[in-house]
Motif scaffolding. Structure first.
Motif, mmCIF file in Angstrom:
data_model
loop_
_atom_site.group_PDB
_atom_site.id
_atom_site.type_symbol
_atom_site.label_atom_id
_atom_site.label_comp_id
_atom_site.label_asym_id
_atom_site.label_seq_id
_atom_site.Cartn_x
_atom_site.Cartn_y
_atom_site.Cartn_z
ATOM 1 N N VAL A 100 -58.331 43.854 -43.524
ATOM 2 C CA VAL A 100 -57.747 44.561 -42.380
ATOM 3 C C VAL A 100 -56.815 43.654 -41.576
ATOM 4 N N VAL A 101 -55.653 44.200 -41.214
ATOM 5 C CA VAL A 101 -54.781 43.559 -40.225
ATOM 6 C C VAL A 101 -54.871 44.396 -38.955
ATOM 7 N N PHE A 102 -55.257 43.760 -37.850
ATOM 8 C CA PHE A 102 -55.444 44.479 -36.594
ATOM 9 C C PHE A 102 -54.200 44.358 -35.710
ATOM 10 N N GLN A 103 -54.265 45.083 -34.593
ATOM 11 C CA GLN A 103 -53.162 45.056 -33.640
ATOM 12 C C GLN A 103 -53.141 43.759 -32.831
ATOM 13 N N GLU A 104 -54.322 43.235 -32.549
ATOM 14 C CA GLU A 104 -54.442 42.128 -31.603
ATOM 15 C C GLU A 104 -53.824 40.848 -32.166
ATOM 16 N N PHE A 105 -53.209 40.081 -31.266
ATOM 17 C CA PHE A 105 -52.573 38.836 -31.683
ATOM 18 C C PHE A 105 -53.588 37.697 -31.848
ATOM 19 N N ASP A 106 -54.846 37.935 -31.403
ATOM 20 C CA ASP A 106 -55.814 36.837 -31.426
ATOM 21 C C ASP A 106 -56.696 36.862 -32.675
ATOM 22 N N PRO A 145 -50.673 47.680 -36.495
ATOM 23 C CA PRO A 145 -50.401 46.241 -36.469
ATOM 24 C C PRO A 145 -49.200 45.853 -35.613
ATOM 25 N N PHE A 146 -48.314 46.819 -35.356
ATOM 26 C CA PHE A 146 -47.091 46.469 -34.620
ATOM 27 C C PHE A 146 -47.058 47.088 -33.211
ATOM 28 N N ALA A 147 -48.168 47.715 -32.800
ATOM 29 C CA ALA A 147 -48.156 48.491 -31.551
ATOM 30 C C ALA A 147 -47.987 47.614 -30.310
ATOM 31 N N ALA A 148 -48.394 46.339 -30.402
ATOM 32 C CA ALA A 148 -48.294 45.487 -29.210
ATOM 33 C C ALA A 148 -46.969 44.714 -29.176
ATOM 34 N N LEU A 149 -46.065 45.018 -30.097
ATOM 35 C CA LEU A 149 -44.779 44.310 -30.141
ATOM 36 C C LEU A 149 -43.711 45.098 -29.394
ATOM 37 N N ASP A 150 -42.654 44.406 -28.963
ATOM 38 C CA ASP A 150 -41.554 45.121 -28.331
ATOM 39 C C ASP A 150 -40.852 45.985 -29.381
ATOM 40 N N ALA A 151 -40.092 46.986 -28.902
ATOM 41 C CA ALA A 151 -39.553 48.012 -29.799
ATOM 42 C C ALA A 151 -38.695 47.425 -30.925
ATOM 43 N N LEU A 152 -37.878 46.431 -30.567
ATOM 44 C CA LEU A 152 -36.968 45.851 -31.560
ATOM 45 C C LEU A 152 -37.741 45.108 -32.647
ATOM 46 N N THR A 153 -38.705 44.290 -32.203
ATOM 47 C CA THR A 153 -39.534 43.538 -33.163
ATOM 48 C C THR A 153 -40.348 44.499 -34.019
ATOM 49 N N ARG A 154 -40.816 45.561 -33.394
ATOM 50 C CA ARG A 154 -41.620 46.537 -34.133
ATOM 51 C C ARG A 154 -40.817 47.120 -35.301
ATOM 52 N N ARG A 155 -39.576 47.489 -35.023
ATOM 53 C CA ARG A 155 -38.717 48.036 -36.089
ATOM 54 C C ARG A 155 -38.478 47.027 -37.195
ATOM 55 N N LYS A 156 -38.252 45.783 -36.772
ATOM 56 C CA LYS A 156 -38.004 44.724 -37.742
ATOM 57 C C LYS A 156 -39.228 44.536 -38.639
ATOM 58 N N MET A 157 -40.403 44.588 -38.021
ATOM 59 C CA MET A 157 -41.640 44.394 -38.785
ATOM 60 C C MET A 157 -41.878 45.558 -39.750
ATOM 61 N N THR A 165 -51.467 54.700 -37.365
ATOM 62 C CA THR A 165 -50.544 54.675 -36.230
ATOM 63 C C THR A 165 -50.672 55.967 -35.432
ATOM 64 N N HIS A 166 -50.256 55.921 -34.145
ATOM 65 C CA HIS A 166 -50.124 57.194 -33.440
ATOM 66 C C HIS A 166 -48.653 57.509 -33.192
ATOM 67 N N SER A 167 -47.757 56.702 -33.813
ATOM 68 C CA SER A 167 -46.319 56.956 -33.669
ATOM 69 C C SER A 167 -45.813 57.770 -34.857
ATOM 70 N N ILE A 168 -45.284 58.948 -34.570
ATOM 71 C CA ILE A 168 -44.780 59.833 -35.636
ATOM 72 C C ILE A 168 -43.624 59.145 -36.364
ATOM 73 N N GLU A 169 -42.729 58.510 -35.585
ATOM 74 C CA GLU A 169 -41.567 57.842 -36.188
ATOM 75 C C GLU A 169 -42.026 56.745 -37.149
ATOM 76 N N GLU A 170 -42.995 55.953 -36.688
ATOM 77 C CA GLU A 170 -43.487 54.860 -37.527
ATOM 78 C C GLU A 170 -44.118 55.411 -38.807
ATOM 79 N N ALA A 171 -44.876 56.498 -38.671
ATOM 80 C CA ALA A 171 -45.530 57.108 -39.841
ATOM 81 C C ALA A 171 -44.480 57.552 -40.862
#
Ligand SMILES: Nc1ncnc2c1ncn2[C@@H]1O[C@H](COP(=O)(O)OP(=O)(O)OP(=O)(O)O)[C@@H](O)[C@H]1O
Ligand SMILES: [Mg+2]
Length: 276
Positions: free
Chosen positions: A101-107, A184-196, A215-221
């Motif tokens: 599993v890869v989680f959202q948290e950076f820690d 995994p990308f929910a805590a990132l800024d929008a630009l970084t999220r797209r890049k990821m 995800t709960h983002s339709i666009e990301e899905a």
């Protein structure tokens, strides 16, 4: 199989289908509950889906619909109250190196280990690789995520996006049967999220893994997934299963993409019509 799947992007034969014909993961009529002293919280109700080899399968639904709980159950951290989860035909009975599993948290990276040690350590423990073999494989995957030059850095010196890349490299290095990702990308800024998202698709192309992505983002899905399972609000039930093959980062502004987003929004939130 999913009952009455609503097909947004039907395949030739009118059925959703996986990337290959090999069924890896089967989730059958799964109910998941949390029992606290005061009450029982039902997280998902009678959820079924199949993930095939090479799929990028997305669980999409509003906050609290049980996505993380489902992923934890697939990972083997939570046992279903009823129903069955199986991988390669074997019932899942606990965590295993075949599901990472890869989680959202950076820690999620131990801070006292360097980037290389973070990636190599599980290889030594779970895969019983020698130090040299583990380091070699770790470096290979760090190269894949563009972080080979940070191999000797410590996690606290990295940005959020870089930490997530390390977590992805660590997961892929284990060569799991299914890679599980919980926002995994929910805590990132929008630009970084797209890049990821873009990088994840490139990695999938290069490395060829099977992905179960929450995800709960339709666009990301729509961008990340080739198949999407829509879950209703709490407790999560399967509302529809869709194919999404034709979208990439370049689709964002396009009319057909926006229409798909609107259609999914409707399916997720306007119950009566969606149930028809
Ligand atoms: N440890 C817990 N104890 C009791 N109830 C819990 C626990 N974890 C989650 N729940 C409940 O189970 C339900 C599903 O939670 P879950 O975290 O799986 O939702 P989610 O779809 O991942 O939401 P989000 O998009 O906000 O991450 C929610 O009603 C939540 O309150
Ligand atoms: Mg969650």
């Amino acid at each position: 199989m999913v009952a009455n799947p609503t097909l947004l992007f039907p395949e030739r034969n009118g059925q959703t289908r996986g990337a290959t014909s090999e069924r890896l993961l089967a989730v059958e009529n799964v109910n998941l509950e949390y029992r606290t002293r005061e009450r029982i919280v039902r997280a998902t109700h009678d959820v079924s889906f199949d993930v095939y080899g090479g799929d990028r399968f997305v669980l999409l639904g509003p906050s609290g619909c049980g996505k993380s709980t489902l992923l934890k159950a697939v990972a083997g951290f939570i046992e279903p109250t009823s129903g069955r989860i199986s991988l390669d035909g074997q019932t899942v009975r606990g965590p295993g190196a075949d599901r990472i599993v890869v989680f959202q948290e950076f820690d999620q990276l131990p801070p006292w280990k360097t980037v290389l040690q973070n990636v190599a350590f599980p290889l030594r423990v779970a895969k019983k690789l020698s130090r040299a073999e583990a380091n070699e494989r770790a470096l290979h995957y760090l190269e894949k995520v563009g972080l080979a030059s940070f191999a000797h850095a410590y996690p606290h010196t990295l940005s959020g996006g870089m930490k997530q890349r390390v977590a992805i490299a660590r997961a892929l290095a284990m060569q799991p049967r299914v890679l599980l990702m919980d926002e995994p990308f929910a805590a990132l800024d929008a630009l970084t999220r797209r890049k990821m998202q873009e990088e994840l698709l490139r990695l999938w192309d290069e490395v060829n893994f099977t992905l179960l992505f929450v995800t709960h983002s339709i666009e990301e899905a729509l961008v990340v997934g080739n198949r999407i399972l829509l879950l209703s609000p709490h407790p999560g039930r399967v509302r529809a299963e869709l194919n999404s093959h034709q979208y990439s980062q370049d689709s964002f502004g396009r009319g057909d993409f926006q229409r798909s987003v609107a259609r999914i929004h409707h399916l997720l939130f306007e119950e009566t019509e969606a149930a028809q």
